[in-house]
Design a protein around this motif. Structure first.
Motif, PDB file in Angstrom:
ATOM      1  N   THR A  27       0.833  -1.198  -0.001  1.00 60.09           N
ATOM      2  CA  THR A  27      -0.209  -0.167   0.222  1.00 60.09           C
ATOM      3  C   THR A  27       0.984   1.222   0.012  1.00 60.09           C
ATOM      4  N   GLY A  28       0.340   2.571  -0.300  1.00 62.21           N
ATOM      5  CA  GLY A  28       0.850   3.718  -0.335  1.00 62.21           C
ATOM      6  C   GLY A  28       0.584   4.390  -1.664  1.00 62.21           C
ATOM      7  N   THR A  29       1.492   5.391  -1.822  1.00 60.30           N
ATOM      8  CA  THR A  29       1.214   6.439  -2.896  1.00 60.30           C
ATOM      9  C   THR A  29       1.407   5.670  -4.167  1.00 60.30           C
ATOM     10  N   THR A  30       0.658   6.180  -5.202  1.00 62.56           N
ATOM     11  CA  THR A  30       0.708   5.701  -6.599  1.00 62.56           C
ATOM     12  C   THR A  30       2.361   5.767  -7.149  1.00 62.56           C
ATOM     13  N   ILE A  31       2.584   4.468  -7.786  1.00 63.15           N
ATOM     14  CA  ILE A  31       4.098   4.996  -8.358  1.00 63.15           C
ATOM     15  C   ILE A  31       3.558   5.025  -9.980  1.00 63.15           C
ATOM     16  N   HIS A  32       4.017   6.271 -10.425  1.00 60.97           N
ATOM     17  CA  HIS A  32       3.804   6.501 -11.960  1.00 60.97           C
ATOM     18  C   HIS A  32       4.729   5.821 -12.833  1.00 60.97           C
ATOM     19  N   LYS A  33       4.276   4.890 -13.889  1.00 53.18           N
ATOM     20  CA  LYS A  33       5.058   4.196 -14.386  1.00 53.18           C
ATOM     21  C   LYS A  33       6.281   4.834 -15.296  1.00 53.18           C
ATOM     22  N   GLU A  34       5.851   5.991 -15.925  1.00 53.45           N
ATOM     23  CA  GLU A  34       6.871   6.789 -16.619  1.00 53.45           C
ATOM     24  C   GLU A  34       7.964   7.358 -15.864  1.00 53.45           C
ATOM     25  N   ASP A  35       7.512   7.690 -14.546  1.00 55.40           N
ATOM     26  CA  ASP A  35       8.306   8.491 -13.722  1.00 55.40           C
ATOM     27  C   ASP A  35       9.594   7.373 -12.998  1.00 55.40           C
ATOM     28  N   LEU A  36       8.990   5.793 -12.842  1.00 50.28           N
ATOM     29  CA  LEU A  36       9.909   5.150 -12.354  1.00 50.28           C
ATOM     30  C   LEU A  36      10.737   4.787 -13.603  1.00 50.28           C
ATOM     31  N   ARG A  37      10.250   4.521 -14.756  1.00 53.74           N
ATOM     32  CA  ARG A  37      10.956   4.033 -15.847  1.00 53.74           C
ATOM     33  C   ARG A  37      12.198   5.215 -15.906  1.00 53.74           C
ATOM     34  N   LYS A  38      12.150   6.371 -16.104  1.00 50.82           N
ATOM     35  CA  LYS A  38      13.026   7.418 -15.918  1.00 50.82           C
ATOM     36  C   LYS A  38      14.256   7.216 -15.019  1.00 50.82           C
ATOM     37  N   ARG A  39      13.696   6.932 -13.615  1.00 53.69           N
ATOM     38  CA  ARG A  39      14.637   6.850 -12.639  1.00 53.69           C
ATOM     39  C   ARG A  39      15.375   5.741 -12.636  1.00 53.69           C
ATOM     40  N   ILE A  40      15.130   4.513 -13.220  1.00 50.77           N
ATOM     41  CA  ILE A  40      15.728   3.288 -13.030  1.00 50.77           C
ATOM     42  C   ILE A  40      16.281   2.754 -14.317  1.00 50.77           C
ATOM     43  N   THR A  41      15.989   3.524 -15.508  1.00 55.67           N
ATOM     44  CA  THR A  41      16.389   2.845 -16.834  1.00 55.67           C
ATOM     45  C   THR A  41      17.774   3.263 -17.146  1.00 55.67           C
ATOM     46  N   ILE A  42      18.838   2.448 -17.291  1.00 55.69           N
ATOM     47  CA  ILE A  42      20.099   2.877 -17.697  1.00 55.69           C
ATOM     48  C   ILE A  42      20.130   3.631 -19.011  1.00 55.69           C
TER      49      ILE A  42
END
Length: 480
Positions: A27-42
């Motif tokens: 549970t918790g705040t919504t994780i936005h897919k594009e924001d996550l992708r930007k942060r973790i993609t090499i």
């Protein structure tokens, strides 16, 4: 847990949060897919270069990607905020394994998700990380930051996690800092490593949403540490032994010189070496595990999931005599004390001491984690006055000690695993030597992190098992 404040939060097995996480996918705040992708993609040039270096087993052949990234007029590449690489055992987790792999590839660069059936973690260490290090040495600041920030996810059971951690540990052996911290997606049956570091005991039901949250937690979670333990077996030469994956023949292993050996040594010895993160055990529990392991390999249709595995395991325990039958022809020889001597270096001591083994004990377990057997804590949460009386310290996964306890028989083990009572406390130690001598027993059963084997014994010469802490710790991302 030792010097780290974080490790005081390492969970003991069956925490309620793992159950809630399994149902709701965290549970918790919504994780936005594009924001996550930007942060973790090499950046693409690096992840493609790493993949190619691994495939070709050659780092030098991919220098052209560096040349293209830094060619005149090219935009200077920027490192991801929290680069992540995933190793997945797609055969684990039932039908979810391949689906999870596809989901992970959708959330980051496809080249950052490695199926362990195709790419081994040692290949990633040898060629993938070396690619980043080579580019960094050429002045590539993006590669340098990526190497410094990179975090790993092991998606599988405890065996998969241990495999990944062991390969990453080679970085320390060769002075290649820093050691990437590792998070976990639990796909196995027991998942004790996952439980111990806040990642839960089972794969979440709402796994599509949970996958985003897990990656976000890996990217942002605090780092804590985990001890690992080197195990060396010295046995009379000439004996044939079928070894598990985690135990390898060794040419150069030797016994501790600060503990004398009582008796003669054979002219020729064979050595085996391995590393464990959770436990090593000798006795009836390992005998049951050995029988179950071979039954499952011979008749895989019997074991179709965690529940059926546990039911078959329970039935096999009864058949092997863990509950009812003697394990030798003479009832007086059932205890491990008839074949086993135990020497340890106790808490805050550099001297070896022999520790008596209670005659009732038929299984001895050397435990590193606060979670064992799918989330149980057989050592128990001991009161301060009891710890002081026994000369123990509070048990943690990074304190430099392992806990040694005994199980008397199946009924006793059942009560311990139900956490109605604690196991038979034998010792806490920073180093251990087991000495086994045959007699009526021609073999003993052992297991290390769930991998069992049959250990031959000799009537004339002893077999030695020595355990000492690996001099560096694994870095773990805490999931809670």
């Amino acid at each position: 847990m030792g010097s780290s404040e974080l490790t005081t939060t390492v969970t003991t097995g069956r925490s309620s949060s793992s159950v809630i996480d399994s149902i709701w996918g965290c549970t918790g705040t919504t994780i936005h897919k594009e924001d996550l992708r930007k942060r973790i993609t090499i950046p693409e040039y690096l992840r493609v270069a790493m993949r190619e270096a691994i495939a070709k087993k050659d780092v030098d052949s991919v220098k052209r990607y560096y040349d293209m990234a830094y060619a005149d007029g090219a935009e200077t590449p920027t490192a991801a905020e929290s680069p992540i690489v995933v190793f997945i055992n797609a055969k684990s987790g039932g039908r979810h394994g391949p689906e999870l792999k596809a989901r992970l590839q959708d959330l980051m660069g496809e080249e950052q998700v490695f199926d362990l059936s195709a790419v081994k973690p040692n290949e990633f260490v040898q060629y993938g990380l070396s690619c980043l290090e080579k580019f960094a040495a050429l002045g590539d600041t993006c590669a340098k930051e990526t190497r410094e920030k990179i975090r790993i996810v092991a998606a599988g059971g405890d065996g998969t996690v241990g495999w990944v951690l062991g390969c990453l540990g080679e970085l320390k052996t060769h002075g290649r800092d820093p050691l990437p911290p590792t998070g976990i997606i639990p796909l196995g049956t027991g998942n004790d490593l996952s439980r111990s570091f806040g990642w839960g005991g089972s794969f979440p039901f709402n796994w599509r949403t949970a996958t985003k949250r897990i990656l976000d937690r890996v990217a942002n979670g605090p780092i804590c540490h985990l001890d690992s333990w080197d195990l060396v077996i010295s046995m009379p030469g000439g004996e044939a032994m079928e070894t598990p994956y985690s135990l390898k023949p060794s040419e150069c292993a030797s016994l501790a010189q600060d503990l004398e050996i009582d008796g003669e040594l054979p002219e020729k010895s064979s050595y085996y070496q391995g590393v464990f993160y959770n436990y090593f055990s000798i006795g009836m529990d390992a005998q049951v595990a050995y029988g179950f392991h071979h039954l499952r390999n011979e008749k895989p249709y019997l074991a179709q999931g965690p529940l059926s595995n546990k039911l078959i395991y329970s039935g096999y325990s009864c058949k092997q005599g863990w509950f009812f039958a003697p394990c030798s022809s003479d009832p007086g020889l059932r205890g491990l004390n008839n074949i086993l001597r135990l020497y340890v270096k106790k808490v805050n001591s550099s001297k070896w001491e022999q520790v008596p083994i209670p005659s009732s004990v038929r299984s001895i377990v050397t435990l590193n984690l606060p979670s064992y057997g799918s989330g149980r804590n057989p050592w128990g949460n001991l009161k301060p006055e009891y710890l002081e009386k026994k000369g123990f310290v509070e048990a943690h996964a990074d304190d430099g000690y392992v806990e040694i306890f005994g199980l008397k028989h199946g009924w006793h083990a059942s009560m311990v695993m139900a956490e109605l009572i604690s196991a038979k406390h034998i010792a806490q130690a920073s180093a251990i030597r087991f000495e086994l001598r045959g007699g009526e027993w021609k073999e003993a059963y052992m297991q290390m992190d769930g991998e069992p084997w049959k250990q031959p014994m000799n009537k004339e010469f002893s077999t030695f098992i020595e355990i000492k802490r690996v001099p560096f710790q694994s870095a773990m991302v805490h999931g809670e």
